[in-house]
Scaffold this motif. Structure first.
Motif, short mmCIF file in Angstrom:
data_model
loop_
_atom_site.label_atom_id
_atom_site.label_comp_id
_atom_site.label_asym_id
_atom_site.label_seq_id
_atom_site.Cartn_x
_atom_site.Cartn_y
_atom_site.Cartn_z
N TRP A 70 -5.38 10.37 -4.73
CA TRP A 70 -6.54 9.51 -3.90
C TRP A 70 -7.62 10.71 -3.64
O TRP A 70 -7.34 11.75 -3.01
N ASP A 71 -8.84 10.07 -3.81
CA ASP A 71 -10.01 11.19 -3.33
C ASP A 71 -9.93 11.21 -2.00
O ASP A 71 -10.10 10.09 -1.24
N PRO A 72 -10.11 12.51 -1.37
CA PRO A 72 -10.07 12.51 0.00
C PRO A 72 -11.35 11.85 0.54
O PRO A 72 -11.44 11.80 1.98
N THR A 73 -12.38 11.84 -0.31
CA THR A 73 -13.58 11.43 0.29
C THR A 73 -14.07 9.98 0.14
O THR A 73 -15.12 9.25 0.80
N LYS A 74 -13.00 9.17 -0.37
CA LYS A 74 -13.20 7.60 -0.81
C LYS A 74 -12.26 6.75 -0.31
O LYS A 74 -12.21 5.59 -0.65
N GLY A 75 -11.79 6.98 1.12
CA GLY A 75 -11.08 6.20 1.79
C GLY A 75 -9.93 5.49 1.00
O GLY A 75 -9.24 6.58 0.12
N VAL A 76 -9.29 4.28 1.28
CA VAL A 76 -8.19 3.89 0.68
C VAL A 76 -8.52 2.72 -0.50
O VAL A 76 -9.26 1.93 -0.22
N PRO A 77 -8.24 2.90 -1.47
CA PRO A 77 -8.31 1.98 -2.66
C PRO A 77 -7.55 0.61 -2.57
O PRO A 77 -6.84 0.44 -3.54
N ARG A 78 -7.75 -0.02 -1.36
CA ARG A 78 -6.97 -1.28 -1.27
C ARG A 78 -7.75 -2.52 -1.82
O ARG A 78 -8.65 -2.47 -2.29
N ASN A 79 -6.93 -3.62 -1.56
CA ASN A 79 -7.49 -4.89 -2.30
C ASN A 79 -7.30 -6.08 -1.57
O ASN A 79 -6.30 -6.72 -1.48
N PRO A 80 -8.00 -6.16 -0.25
CA PRO A 80 -7.74 -7.02 0.55
C PRO A 80 -8.42 -8.51 0.46
O PRO A 80 -8.88 -8.73 -0.74
N PHE A 81 -7.81 -9.38 1.08
CA PHE A 81 -8.18 -10.91 0.95
C PHE A 81 -9.80 -11.08 1.08
O PHE A 81 -10.23 -10.51 2.05
N LYS A 82 -10.43 -11.53 0.01
CA LYS A 82 -11.85 -11.40 0.20
C LYS A 82 -12.44 -12.84 0.24
O LYS A 82 -13.61 -12.84 0.08
N LEU A 83 -11.56 -13.89 0.48
CA LEU A 83 -12.28 -15.26 0.66
C LEU A 83 -12.67 -15.69 2.25
O LEU A 83 -12.99 -16.50 2.37
N SER A 84 -12.44 -14.45 2.71
CA SER A 84 -13.14 -14.67 4.20
C SER A 84 -13.51 -13.30 5.06
O SER A 84 -13.09 -12.35 4.24
N ARG A 85 -14.31 -13.25 5.60
CA ARG A 85 -14.79 -11.82 6.34
C ARG A 85 -13.74 -11.27 6.82
O ARG A 85 -13.77 -10.11 6.95
N ALA A 86 -12.86 -11.96 7.74
CA ALA A 86 -11.92 -11.41 8.52
C ALA A 86 -10.81 -10.43 7.53
O ALA A 86 -10.41 -9.53 7.97
N GLY A 87 -10.75 -10.91 6.46
CA GLY A 87 -9.94 -10.13 5.40
C GLY A 87 -10.45 -8.91 5.08
O GLY A 87 -9.69 -8.11 4.98
N LEU A 88 -11.77 -8.64 5.15
CA LEU A 88 -12.12 -7.42 4.92
C LEU A 88 -12.19 -6.36 5.97
O LEU A 88 -12.19 -5.15 6.01
N ARG A 89 -12.09 -7.38 7.25
CA ARG A 89 -12.13 -6.20 8.32
C ARG A 89 -10.63 -5.90 9.04
O ARG A 89 -10.33 -5.16 9.53
#
Length: 403
Positions: A70-89
């Protein structure tokens, strides 16, 4: 062996869902911790079957690669639930209960887009939890007394966006490296339907043939599939080596590209299947019934449930749309009710996962018919009258497209 997998906020999986591979006792039987070798997941299109398999694959990849790739400068390459704003947070959550050298362990972690927010590893040597380590922030960690070695040095080497377990294995911590090898499920393989994925699986078959590994097993499994093929041979050719399917007598040989989709699908599965059955681990098979006759799909499942074949306690987790496979597997006793799972999306597009064992079915109940009738949910709702109305509104355009 994997005992239980829990996940939240990954793709269509918003709320925490649990896949259990611990056998459910039958009525009148005492509770036991026997682990299952097979789990089949059924559900409508886009209900989340593939996303559940992908979540297990993603967890394994994070354990394997977070520290090294994983790139040390690019965070976590996750795939959260995107059908609500809460999922992104909301953080994404992964946890697995598993057996290592006969002892149950529980390992898990939480991540947002930037860092690891939590990570933990506990052992249950006598049924009671014993903490090995607990991470409550990117750099905040505590360790149990039984975890010796250079744990503090490894903590300092662990980046905020990588897993401590991944860093410990890269730095040869003896106990955590052994846990790492078990927890990445040794040989987790994600078999998906599609031309590119099939090519990569066939490359593995070519590699085994090139090295002379498991050649007899591959050819014997081709013959018993009643495909009319005696053996497969690897022939050097440009730009890529070719697989040639030899037939008995004077029947002409064909390259694999000239064979049916079913022949290609069966051969492409054999490499991963033989390896996982030999060394242990998990085979994830998305759409196991794709291009395969139900008897071949059921044969693959039967191989994982046979203790003489599956001596390494490998596990198969698959998804399928084939309801005839569902009915015949249960009626023939090949799949138990606690080995059958369903996925269903709610009105917000979030996946729910539940087991057939949650339903009080009769011994003689037709599971296939009940599933198609919607008795257990996890089927698409189609109103044919709505379809009829589409065509009754008026004739479709008859204009010819312009050249």
């Amino acid at each position: 062996m994997l005992l239980r997998f829990r996940v939240a906020n990954h793709r269509s999986i918003r709320d925490e869902q649990t896949l259990s591979l611990i056998a459910v006792p039958r009525r009148g039987e005492p509770k036991r911790t026997e682990s299952l070798h097979v789990a089949g997941i059924y559900g409508a299109n886009a209900s989340g079957k593939s996303n559940l398999l992908d979540a297990l694959r993603w967890m394994s990849d994070a354990i394997r690669s977070s520290h090294t790739s994983w790139d040390p400068t690019k965070g976590v390459p996750r795939n959260p639930f995107k059908l609500s704003r809460a999922g992104l947070r909301t953080p994404s959550f992964f946890e697995a209960d598993f057996l290592h050298q006969g002892v149950r362990y529980s390992y898990g972690f939480e991540m947002d887009d930037e860092v690891v927010l939590g990570e933990w590893l506990n052992a249950f040597p006598r049924g009671r939890p014993k903490k090995l380590f607990d991470r409550t922030g990117p750099a905040d960690m505590t360790f149990g007394r039984s975890l010796t070695g250079e744990v503090q040095r490894i903590r300092r080497l662990t980046r905020p966006n990588s897993l401590y377990l991944s860093c410990a294995a890269s730095n040869n911590h003896s106990l955590l490296t052994a846990i790492y090898d078990t927890l990445k499920f040794v040989a987790i393989d994600f078999v998906q339907h599609g031309e590119l994925n099939e090519e990569s699986r066939l490359d593995l078959v070519k590699l085994l043939l090139r090295r002379g590994v498991a050649t007899d097993n591959i050819n014997e499994l081709l013959r018993i599939a009643d495909l009319g093929i005696e053996r497969v041979e690897l022939v050097e050719a440009e730009p890529h080596d070719q697989l040639i399917m030899r037939r008995a007598g004077e029947m002409p040989s064909l390259s694999l590209e000239e064979e049916s989709a079913g022949t290609r699908a069966w051969l492409s599965l054999l490499g991963h299947t033989i390896i996982v059955l030999h060394i242990g681990g998990i085979l994830l098979a998305d759409e196991i019934d794709s291009s395969l006759h139900p008897l071949l799909s059921s044969t693959l499942i039967r191989m994982f449930k046979d203790p003489d074949i599956n001596r390494a306690n490998a596990q198969l987790i698959f998804s399928s749309h084939d309801t005839t496979l569902l009915g015949s597997l249960i009626e023939d006793g090949l799949l138990a009710r606690d080995e059958v799972w369903f996925t269903e999306k709610d009105s917000s597009g979030a996946t729910n996962l539940y087991s057939l064992a949650e339903f009080h079915t009769r011994r003689d109940e037709n599971i296939e018919r009940g599933y198609l009738q919607g008795r257990y949910g996890a089927v698409p709702y189609l109103n044919f009258e709505d379809i009829r109305e589409i065509f009754l509104k008026g004739p479709a355009s008859t204009h010819e497209p312009q050249a």
